[in-house]
Scaffold this motif. Sequence first.
Motif, mmCIF file in Angstrom:
data_model
loop_
_atom_site.group_PDB
_atom_site.id
_atom_site.type_symbol
_atom_site.label_atom_id
_atom_site.label_comp_id
_atom_site.label_asym_id
_atom_site.label_seq_id
_atom_site.Cartn_x
_atom_site.Cartn_y
_atom_site.Cartn_z
ATOM 1 N N ARG A 91 0.860 -1.356 0.175
ATOM 2 C CA ARG A 91 0.016 0.079 0.266
ATOM 3 C C ARG A 91 0.792 1.306 0.069
ATOM 4 N NH1 ARG A 91 -2.403 -0.575 6.171
ATOM 5 N NH2 ARG A 91 -0.497 -1.347 6.922
ATOM 6 N N ALA A 92 2.090 1.098 -0.603
ATOM 7 C CA ALA A 92 2.878 2.275 -0.541
ATOM 8 C C ALA A 92 2.373 3.721 -1.377
ATOM 9 C CB ALA A 92 4.042 2.036 -1.377
ATOM 10 N N MET A 93 1.748 3.147 -2.407
ATOM 11 C CA MET A 93 0.947 4.544 -2.888
ATOM 12 C C MET A 93 -0.531 4.799 -2.534
ATOM 13 S SD MET A 93 3.513 5.385 -4.629
ATOM 14 C CE MET A 93 4.973 4.923 -5.156
ATOM 15 N N MET A 94 -1.093 4.148 -1.325
ATOM 16 C CA MET A 94 -2.309 4.282 -0.897
ATOM 17 C C MET A 94 -2.415 5.913 -0.394
ATOM 18 S SD MET A 94 -4.307 2.426 2.413
ATOM 19 C CE MET A 94 -4.566 1.026 1.688
ATOM 20 N N ALA A 95 -3.414 6.428 -0.578
ATOM 21 C CA ALA A 95 -3.727 7.789 -0.037
ATOM 22 C C ALA A 95 -3.657 7.594 1.653
ATOM 23 C CB ALA A 95 -5.044 8.206 -0.597
ATOM 24 N N CYS A 96 -3.029 8.671 2.041
ATOM 25 C CA CYS A 96 -3.051 8.779 3.544
ATOM 26 C C CYS A 96 -3.316 10.213 3.940
ATOM 27 C CB CYS A 96 -1.986 7.995 4.016
ATOM 28 S SG CYS A 96 -1.694 7.586 5.774
ATOM 29 N N ILE A 98 -3.026 12.085 6.365
ATOM 30 C CA ILE A 98 -2.557 12.444 7.530
ATOM 31 C C ILE A 98 -1.412 13.576 7.269
ATOM 32 C CG2 ILE A 98 -1.210 11.741 9.556
ATOM 33 C CD1 ILE A 98 -3.827 10.598 9.480
ATOM 34 N N SER A 99 -1.400 14.787 8.239
ATOM 35 C CA SER A 99 -0.283 15.764 7.718
ATOM 36 C C SER A 99 0.123 16.217 8.902
ATOM 37 C CB SER A 99 -0.960 17.036 7.077
ATOM 38 O OG SER A 99 -0.115 17.741 6.798
ATOM 39 N N THR A 100 1.381 16.236 9.095
ATOM 40 C CA THR A 100 2.300 16.359 10.253
ATOM 41 C C THR A 100 3.117 17.663 9.881
ATOM 42 O OG1 THR A 100 4.082 15.071 9.876
ATOM 43 C CG2 THR A 100 2.261 14.152 11.246
ATOM 44 N N PRO A 101 3.590 18.530 10.676
ATOM 45 C CA PRO A 101 4.592 19.528 10.508
ATOM 46 C C PRO A 101 5.621 19.023 9.525
ATOM 47 C CG PRO A 101 3.652 19.860 12.612
ATOM 48 C CD PRO A 101 3.065 18.630 11.976
ATOM 49 N N SER A 102 6.355 17.785 10.112
ATOM 50 C CA SER A 102 7.588 17.085 9.340
ATOM 51 C C SER A 102 6.980 16.749 8.035
ATOM 52 C CB SER A 102 7.786 16.099 10.132
ATOM 53 O OG SER A 102 8.485 16.221 11.451
ATOM 54 N N TYR A 103 5.814 16.449 7.755
ATOM 55 C CA TYR A 103 5.434 15.826 6.269
ATOM 56 C C TYR A 103 5.410 17.243 5.541
ATOM 57 C CZ TYR A 103 2.727 15.322 2.347
ATOM 58 O OH TYR A 103 2.171 15.385 1.054
ATOM 59 N N GLN A 104 4.938 18.352 6.064
ATOM 60 C CA GLN A 104 4.628 19.693 5.468
ATOM 61 C C GLN A 104 6.065 20.221 5.100
ATOM 62 O OE1 GLN A 104 2.107 22.096 7.977
ATOM 63 N NE2 GLN A 104 0.410 20.468 8.033
ATOM 64 N N ARG A 105 6.907 20.102 5.990
ATOM 65 C CA ARG A 105 8.324 20.566 5.457
ATOM 66 C C ARG A 105 8.991 19.657 4.523
ATOM 67 N NH1 ARG A 105 11.295 24.097 3.624
ATOM 68 N NH2 ARG A 105 13.519 23.859 4.362
ATOM 69 N N LEU A 106 8.904 18.289 4.484
ATOM 70 C CA LEU A 106 9.439 17.532 3.597
ATOM 71 C C LEU A 106 8.728 17.777 2.217
ATOM 72 C CD1 LEU A 106 9.473 14.166 5.516
ATOM 73 C CD2 LEU A 106 11.579 15.346 4.861
ATOM 74 N N ALA A 107 7.469 17.997 2.199
ATOM 75 C CA ALA A 107 6.611 18.336 0.874
ATOM 76 C C ALA A 107 7.117 19.401 0.403
ATOM 77 C CB ALA A 107 5.079 18.299 1.208
ATOM 78 N N GLN A 108 7.606 20.476 1.074
ATOM 79 C CA GLN A 108 8.226 21.604 0.404
ATOM 80 C C GLN A 108 9.614 21.181 -0.114
ATOM 81 O OE1 GLN A 108 8.209 24.513 3.798
ATOM 82 N NE2 GLN A 108 6.181 25.140 3.534
ATOM 83 N N GLN A 109 10.459 20.781 0.738
ATOM 84 C CA GLN A 109 11.901 20.243 0.316
ATOM 85 C C GLN A 109 11.782 19.430 -1.070
ATOM 86 O OE1 GLN A 109 14.097 20.067 4.750
ATOM 87 N NE2 GLN A 109 13.816 18.212 3.518
ATOM 88 N N GLN A 110 10.886 18.563 -0.952
ATOM 89 C CA GLN A 110 10.920 17.495 -2.093
ATOM 90 C C GLN A 110 10.083 17.856 -3.253
ATOM 91 O OE1 GLN A 110 12.869 14.891 -2.019
ATOM 92 N NE2 GLN A 110 13.739 15.507 0.271
ATOM 93 N N GLY A 114 -0.013 16.839 -4.974
ATOM 94 C CA GLY A 114 -1.023 15.724 -4.939
ATOM 95 C C GLY A 114 -1.204 15.350 -3.263
ATOM 96 N N PRO A 115 -2.257 14.311 -3.239
ATOM 97 C CA PRO A 115 -2.493 13.717 -1.901
ATOM 98 C C PRO A 115 -1.378 13.173 -1.398
ATOM 99 C CG PRO A 115 -4.147 13.213 -3.754
ATOM 100 C CD PRO A 115 -2.899 13.614 -4.493
ATOM 101 N N VAL A 116 -1.379 13.112 0.056
ATOM 102 C CA VAL A 116 -0.506 12.490 0.896
ATOM 103 C C VAL A 116 -0.431 10.927 0.534
ATOM 104 C CG1 VAL A 116 0.455 12.304 3.000
ATOM 105 C CG2 VAL A 116 -0.876 14.271 2.453
ATOM 106 N N LYS A 117 0.878 10.290 0.475
ATOM 107 C CA LYS A 117 0.782 8.872 0.142
ATOM 108 C C LYS A 117 1.370 8.158 1.492
ATOM 109 C CE LYS A 117 0.795 9.176 -4.900
ATOM 110 N NZ LYS A 117 0.718 10.573 -4.851
#
Length: 453
Positions: A91-96, A98-110, A114-117
Amino acid sequence: MQTTRLSRLILAGITWLFGLVCFSSLAQLSPANEDCVSINQQAGLMVDYIEQAPYRQAIPSKLASFAYSNEQSYQDYLDYAQKLIAQRNPRAMMACPISTPSYQRLAQQQKWLGPVKVIQLLAPFELHHPNNDKAVLLIHGLTDSPFHFHDLAWFFYQQGYDVRTLLLPGHGTAPSDLVNTDYRQWQQAADYAISRSSEDYSELYLGGFSTGGALILRHLLKHPKNSEQVKGLLLWSPASKAASNWAWLAKPASWFRTWLSKDADIDFAKYESFATNAGAQVYSLMKLLGKELKQAEQLPAIPLLMVASQYDQTINTQASLAILQRWQQANPQLQHQLIYYGDQQSLPAGLSEQVQLNIPRCATASCEQIQQVAHTATINAPSNPYYGENGVYRNCSHYLKDIPSYLRCKQNNEVVKGETRKQNLQRYATFQRLTYNPYYQQMLQQINAFMQP
């Protein structure tokens, strides 16, 4: 030669067929719009998940293993781990959502769109500042993933540290990958992460939860030169000795029994089904660590902060406290600290006078309802959207032999939270194992003070 080649072809065919059967089962069980949140809200399907195991088996792949050589950058390692999860996690590509501050920062860096996976949440990661020379390396526990450090990673990042996390071999994919994993593989990965980070940064803190803590301690005992850059150790419920006196049976049991328990495996960030070999390997790791600590002529001169619960039902807290006491006695000139969720009278004689002791007191109404801090709770914030006070996930694996109670634990509004001690399970009709730390903010204050120059 021909016989060997034929055997390999037959094995490859069986593996492919097994994977096909697993995917067919998964397609039949899982709704097309299922995500990591909705799967926790479909109690009617949980029994089917337990029986048919759509997420228990990893997807067959031919990805070569990572060498864990210091010649390979940490980014090389992170890229490898992403490929591993993408290929082996069903389920690696399953939608998830769930948003954390760490995820938000990673999303900016990377530059993720689209939706969180699932893969973006449980994969090992690095939060970095420009031109930074200080970092915290965090290593997770058995059956866990780097997602368990999203809260603490954000705290350390806000304090100006780069943050690295590691994915231990056999993790982040599916529970079946722990059936044949060896603790030496975990140690090799931890050794690489610590050595590589020691080269990349002049100031390094090492943080480990449970098994991660044991791996860090073993590395420092075997590689004292790498301790020169290490400014401090942060250990949450380190794997010192199993709480159960029967843990040694996991090794002989693994010869003829694949699973100690089979769960629904709906937790995207932690394995719920428990491979017998996993228990055997962590037992071997803890036994070896205990032997090496006794034989060590000296211990690294590094300040240590330990977080532990008196009521831990996974790890023997007294054994962990003995490590802290030994560490203090070996380096009395350093200020070591203990954050303890329990009664001061239960501490080893003299320890409270030797280390800086902090026993948090409950300050909120919700905290007063909690029946002791569980092993699974110390590193997650109450605000965590998945494991927190109002989080999506509930840990109810202690009811696997009683499915009606298991489903009540998953669904009922009135559920008592805490550590799964026998007394609690007998007293409360519906009991959930605690997955967040009600004293999280007090813990952060202590950690911040510990890391001040």
